[in-house]
Write a protein that holds these residues in place. Structure first.
Motif: not given
Length: 333
Positions: A207-208, A243-247, A291-294
């Motif tokens: 993230h940023a 995470i990148a899309l949520r940032g 899967l990244a959530r795991v």
């Protein structure tokens, strides 16, 4: 009981925060800093280092020197070995990492110069999408460069969490309570494997706030450098998008926006367009994000390995959130 070289006086299960808050530990860390700085022709200003925060997984010291501000970081040995990551990625993409002055790999200590502002401090709600698109292209280049050193990264202690490893971890660690979740995670892993994406470094928390940049201008993304690799692992490259899309929404209060997500996805995939089909990558991106959530759950396990009961209670909402998302996405119906 075995003592950790990175946490003097602490047992393997002991609370890291108590060690890092002690005068003894700060004295030892400062003594190391004073020993390594002169080797680079740098002198510490005779003011006690400041300790801005202590977390169960890491702490930092801020040091004033005749070459400007410097940062020292210590981390528990359960998280990814940041010193090794810097060394190995530095062999293949030195311009994409924050430079380091000194490391003590055994104790998990890193010392380096201040790199200026983080992207989240200079971007705005109006500019973050454009800037973050550029950063994701640069990050894709870092991942591509890492392909040649993934074996060395794993040998150095970076967790190997390919798609099937994540499924096995979900089941083995007791995360899976419903057969539907287990089966759908396995199906996601199998679809992801069929695309044939290479294993790469995964930042784990992209993230940023984990990107240095010179300023907030339109060219900021061109000199972005990535840091804070505690959550890193070797895995499927698309997992970094979780995470990148949520940032942008998290840091700048922006509402959910499928068009923004698509723009960021296209920017990231442009860095891979000559390696694999963009159409294939888009098709399996939801599987990679599931899967990244795991992987995030596993990251929290590692981060809280030396936490007190009170600290575990304080941070438990984060692994609980990821568990809830996984179960919701894999539920029947």
């Amino acid at each position: 009981m075995t003592q950790s070289a990175g946490l003097p006086g602490a047992t393997r299960a002991g609370p890291a925060t108590q060690v890092w808050a002690s005068d003894r530990w700060r004295w030892e860390a400062t003594r190391w800093i004073d020993a390594v700085l002169p080797r680079r022709g740098i002198t510490r200003v005779p003011v006690s280092p400041r300790q801005p925060r202590i977390r169960p997984w890491s702490t930092q010291l801020v040091i004033d020197t005749d070459h400007g501000r410097a940062w020292f970081k210590a981390a528990v040995p359960e998280v990814a070995p940041e010193a090794a990551i810097h060394r190995l990625l530095g062999d293949v993409a030195p311009d994409l990492l924050a430079p380091q002055w000194a490391v003590d790999a055994e104790r998990g200590w890193i010392l380096g110069p201040d790199q200026g502002p983080q992207l989240r401090d200079v971007a705005t709600p109006e500019t973050i999408t454009s800037l973050w698109s550029g950063v994701l292209r640069r990050y894709a280049r870092l991942q591509r460069a890492s392909v040649s050193v993934v074996d060395r990264l794993v040998d150095a202690g970076v967790p190997l969490l390919g798609p099937l490893d994540l499924v096995q971890a979900w089941v083995a660690r007791g995360y899976g309570h419903e057969r539907a979740a287990d089966a759908r995670l396995l199906a996601a892993a199998e679809r992801l494997l069929k695309v044939g994406l290479p294993l790469t470094i995964e930042h784990g928390d992209l993230h940023a706030g984990n990107v240095f940049c010179a300023d907030g201008s339109s060219t900021a993304a061109h000199n972005a450098r990535f840091f804070d690799w505690d959550d890193a692992y070797v895995g499927n490259p698309l997992g970094s998008l979780l995470i990148a899309l949520r940032g942008p929404g998290y840091h700048f209060g922006l509402p959910d926006d499928p068009e923004r997500d698509d723009r960021l996805l296209r920017a990231y995939l442009s860095g891979w367009s000559d390696v694999f089909s963009t159409q294939d990558a888009r098709r399996v991106a939801p599987d990679a994000l599931l899967l990244a959530r795991v992987a995030r759950l596993i990251g929290w396990d590692r981060a809280l390995a030396r936490a007190t009961e009170a600290e575990r209670a304080q941070w438990q909402e984060h692994p609980d959130q990821w568990t809830a998302e996984i179960l919701a996405l894999t539920a029947d119906g």
